[in-house]
Design a protein around this motif. Structure first.
Motif, PDB file in Angstrom:
ATOM      1  N   THR A  18      -1.265 -27.525  18.123  1.00  0.00           N
ATOM      2  CA  THR A  18      -2.153 -28.618  17.725  1.00  0.00           C
ATOM      3  C   THR A  18      -3.479 -28.416  18.451  1.00  0.00           C
ATOM      4  O   THR A  18      -3.515 -27.976  19.597  1.00  0.00           O
ATOM      5  N   VAL A  19      -4.553 -28.714  17.741  1.00  0.00           N
ATOM      6  CA  VAL A  19      -5.900 -28.516  18.267  1.00  0.00           C
ATOM      7  C   VAL A  19      -6.460 -29.867  18.687  1.00  0.00           C
ATOM      8  O   VAL A  19      -6.327 -30.854  17.960  1.00  0.00           O
ATOM      9  N   HIS A  20      -7.084 -29.910  19.872  1.00  0.00           N
ATOM     10  CA  HIS A  20      -7.687 -31.127  20.391  1.00  0.00           C
ATOM     11  C   HIS A  20      -9.167 -30.872  20.664  1.00  0.00           C
ATOM     12  O   HIS A  20      -9.501 -30.153  21.612  1.00  0.00           O
ATOM     13  N   PRO A  21     -10.043 -31.440  19.826  1.00  0.00           N
ATOM     14  CA  PRO A  21     -11.483 -31.234  20.046  1.00  0.00           C
ATOM     15  C   PRO A  21     -11.920 -31.806  21.395  1.00  0.00           C
ATOM     16  O   PRO A  21     -11.482 -32.875  21.797  1.00  0.00           O
ATOM     17  N   GLU A  22     -12.751 -31.055  22.095  1.00  0.00           N
ATOM     18  CA  GLU A  22     -13.312 -31.488  23.380  1.00  0.00           C
ATOM     19  C   GLU A  22     -14.787 -31.114  23.379  1.00  0.00           C
ATOM     20  O   GLU A  22     -15.119 -29.942  23.526  1.00  0.00           O
ATOM     21  N   ALA A  23     -15.648 -32.094  23.214  1.00  0.00           N
ATOM     22  CA  ALA A  23     -17.098 -31.875  23.159  1.00  0.00           C
ATOM     23  C   ALA A  23     -17.422 -30.879  22.051  1.00  0.00           C
ATOM     24  O   ALA A  23     -17.097 -31.121  20.903  1.00  0.00           O
ATOM     25  N   ASP A  24     -18.006 -29.743  22.385  1.00  0.00           N
ATOM     26  CA  ASP A  24     -18.382 -28.758  21.375  1.00  0.00           C
ATOM     27  C   ASP A  24     -17.344 -27.648  21.208  1.00  0.00           C
ATOM     28  O   ASP A  24     -17.577 -26.681  20.496  1.00  0.00           O
ATOM     29  N   ALA A  25     -16.191 -27.777  21.855  1.00  0.00           N
ATOM     30  CA  ALA A  25     -15.146 -26.760  21.790  1.00  0.00           C
ATOM     31  C   ALA A  25     -13.808 -27.450  21.512  1.00  0.00           C
ATOM     32  O   ALA A  25     -13.783 -28.573  21.021  1.00  0.00           O
ATOM     33  N   TYR A  26     -12.705 -26.792  21.852  1.00  0.00           N
ATOM     34  CA  TYR A  26     -11.390 -27.391  21.646  1.00  0.00           C
ATOM     35  C   TYR A  26     -10.383 -26.843  22.648  1.00  0.00           C
ATOM     36  O   TYR A  26     -10.552 -25.773  23.204  1.00  0.00           O
ATOM     37  N   GLY A  27      -9.330 -27.633  22.846  1.00  0.00           N
ATOM     38  CA  GLY A  27      -8.179 -27.215  23.622  1.00  0.00           C
ATOM     39  C   GLY A  27      -6.984 -27.166  22.684  1.00  0.00           C
ATOM     40  O   GLY A  27      -7.071 -27.616  21.537  1.00  0.00           O
ATOM     41  N   ILE A  28      -5.876 -26.629  23.147  1.00  0.00           N
ATOM     42  CA  ILE A  28      -4.681 -26.556  22.314  1.00  0.00           C
ATOM     43  C   ILE A  28      -3.461 -27.030  23.084  1.00  0.00           C
ATOM     44  O   ILE A  28      -3.448 -27.044  24.312  1.00  0.00           O
ATOM     45  N   GLU A  29      -2.443 -27.407  22.340  1.00  0.00           N
ATOM     46  CA  GLU A  29      -1.109 -27.649  22.874  1.00  0.00           C
ATOM     47  C   GLU A  29      -0.151 -26.816  22.053  1.00  0.00           C
ATOM     48  O   GLU A  29      -0.256 -26.776  20.823  1.00  0.00           O
ATOM     49  N   ARG A  45     -10.388 -26.726  26.995  1.00  0.00           N
ATOM     50  CA  ARG A  45     -11.489 -25.926  26.434  1.00  0.00           C
ATOM     51  C   ARG A  45     -11.979 -24.853  27.395  1.00  0.00           C
ATOM     52  O   ARG A  45     -12.373 -23.777  26.974  1.00  0.00           O
ATOM     53  N   LYS A  46     -11.904 -25.105  28.689  1.00  0.00           N
ATOM     54  CA  LYS A  46     -12.339 -24.094  29.662  1.00  0.00           C
ATOM     55  C   LYS A  46     -11.410 -22.882  29.633  1.00  0.00           C
ATOM     56  O   LYS A  46     -11.866 -21.742  29.672  1.00  0.00           O
ATOM     57  N   ARG A  47     -10.119 -23.121  29.597  1.00  0.00           N
ATOM     58  CA  ARG A  47      -9.160 -22.006  29.527  1.00  0.00           C
ATOM     59  C   ARG A  47      -9.253 -21.274  28.196  1.00  0.00           C
ATOM     60  O   ARG A  47      -9.013 -20.072  28.123  1.00  0.00           O
ATOM     61  N   MET A  48      -9.602 -21.993  27.137  1.00  0.00           N
ATOM     62  CA  MET A  48      -9.678 -21.374  25.813  1.00  0.00           C
ATOM     63  C   MET A  48     -10.768 -20.315  25.731  1.00  0.00           C
ATOM     64  O   MET A  48     -10.694 -19.416  24.901  1.00  0.00           O
ATOM     65  N   ARG A  49     -11.778 -20.401  26.582  1.00  0.00           N
ATOM     66  CA  ARG A  49     -12.815 -19.352  26.597  1.00  0.00           C
ATOM     67  C   ARG A  49     -12.185 -17.988  26.839  1.00  0.00           C
ATOM     68  O   ARG A  49     -12.541 -17.009  26.201  1.00  0.00           O
ATOM     69  N   ASP A  50     -11.241 -17.932  27.776  1.00  0.00           N
ATOM     70  CA  ASP A  50     -10.585 -16.671  28.106  1.00  0.00           C
ATOM     71  C   ASP A  50      -9.403 -16.358  27.187  1.00  0.00           C
ATOM     72  O   ASP A  50      -9.022 -15.200  27.048  1.00  0.00           O
ATOM     73  N   ILE A  69      -7.803 -21.637  13.095  1.00  0.00           N
ATOM     74  CA  ILE A  69      -7.900 -22.425  14.324  1.00  0.00           C
ATOM     75  C   ILE A  69      -9.370 -22.680  14.639  1.00  0.00           C
ATOM     76  O   ILE A  69     -10.157 -21.761  14.797  1.00  0.00           O
ATOM     77  N   HIS A  70      -9.722 -23.963  14.656  1.00  0.00           N
ATOM     78  CA  HIS A  70     -11.100 -24.376  14.934  1.00  0.00           C
ATOM     79  C   HIS A  70     -11.092 -25.829  15.403  1.00  0.00           C
ATOM     80  O   HIS A  70     -10.080 -26.526  15.289  1.00  0.00           O
ATOM     81  N   ALA A  71     -12.204 -26.283  15.937  1.00  0.00           N
ATOM     82  CA  ALA A  71     -12.286 -27.614  16.546  1.00  0.00           C
ATOM     83  C   ALA A  71     -12.030 -28.741  15.554  1.00  0.00           C
ATOM     84  O   ALA A  71     -11.561 -29.803  15.936  1.00  0.00           O
ATOM     85  N   GLY A  72     -12.292 -28.527  14.290  1.00  0.00           N
ATOM     86  CA  GLY A  72     -12.103 -29.581  13.297  1.00  0.00           C
ATOM     87  C   GLY A  72     -10.705 -29.634  12.707  1.00  0.00           C
ATOM     88  O   GLY A  72     -10.430 -30.472  11.839  1.00  0.00           O
ATOM     89  N   ARG A  73      -9.808 -28.780  13.163  1.00  0.00           N
ATOM     90  CA  ARG A  73      -8.456 -28.695  12.607  1.00  0.00           C
ATOM     91  C   ARG A  73      -7.678 -29.970  12.894  1.00  0.00           C
ATOM     92  O   ARG A  73      -7.596 -30.414  14.036  1.00  0.00           O
TER      93      ARG A  73
END
Length: 144
Positions: A18-29, A45-50, A69-73
């Protein structure tokens, strides 16, 4: 002659993101589904960069386009079992690691594992001694 007892049908293990939008990026579970659904691991979102290339690889291995997979998902992305296991190991191994080169080495090690080895480590990481085994996994993959 007595009728045979039927065993209850075991639900097959599955995974979804599942995607969770965070500001201009996203995190996942990452969720495991095995009769019930529970969160196995997550990345902000910080970990998703790497981890974005590693996550995209799991999505592609499961038959989805990389753009799935994108922030709007809004809907979950289903993963094949092996892709979910490898993604979980990558998330476990890199949790708390700051050094970028070490993360790359660990993620490469997870990708290079045989399927049986990946399943073995996953079972150990979600078992009773999970936190100790996750540390052992990090040491095993760090190669330092």
């Amino acid at each position: 002659m007595s009728p045979k007892k039927r065993r209850p049908r075991r639900e097959s293990r599955g995974f979804h993101i599942t995607v969770h939008p965070e500001a201009d990026a996203y995190g996942i579970e990452l969720h495991e589904t095995n009769g019930t659904t529970h969160v196995v691991a997550s990345a902000n979102r910080k970990r998703m960069r790497d981890l974005s290339a590693f996550v995209t690889h799991a999505v592609r291995d499961s038959g989805h386009q990389r753009t799935a997979i994108h922030a709007g998902r809004k809907s979950p992305i289903s993963l094949r079992e092996e892709a979910g296991v490898r993604l979980a190991l990558g998330l476990f191994a890199t949790d708390g690691v700051r050094k970028g080169s070490r993360k790359v080495t660990m993620l490469s090690g997870v990708q290079d594992m045989a399927a049986e080895e990946a399943y073995y480590w996953y079972a150990k990481c979600v078992g009773d001694d999970g936190s100790r085994v996750r540390r052992a996994l990090r040491l095993f993959l760090a190669e330092e």
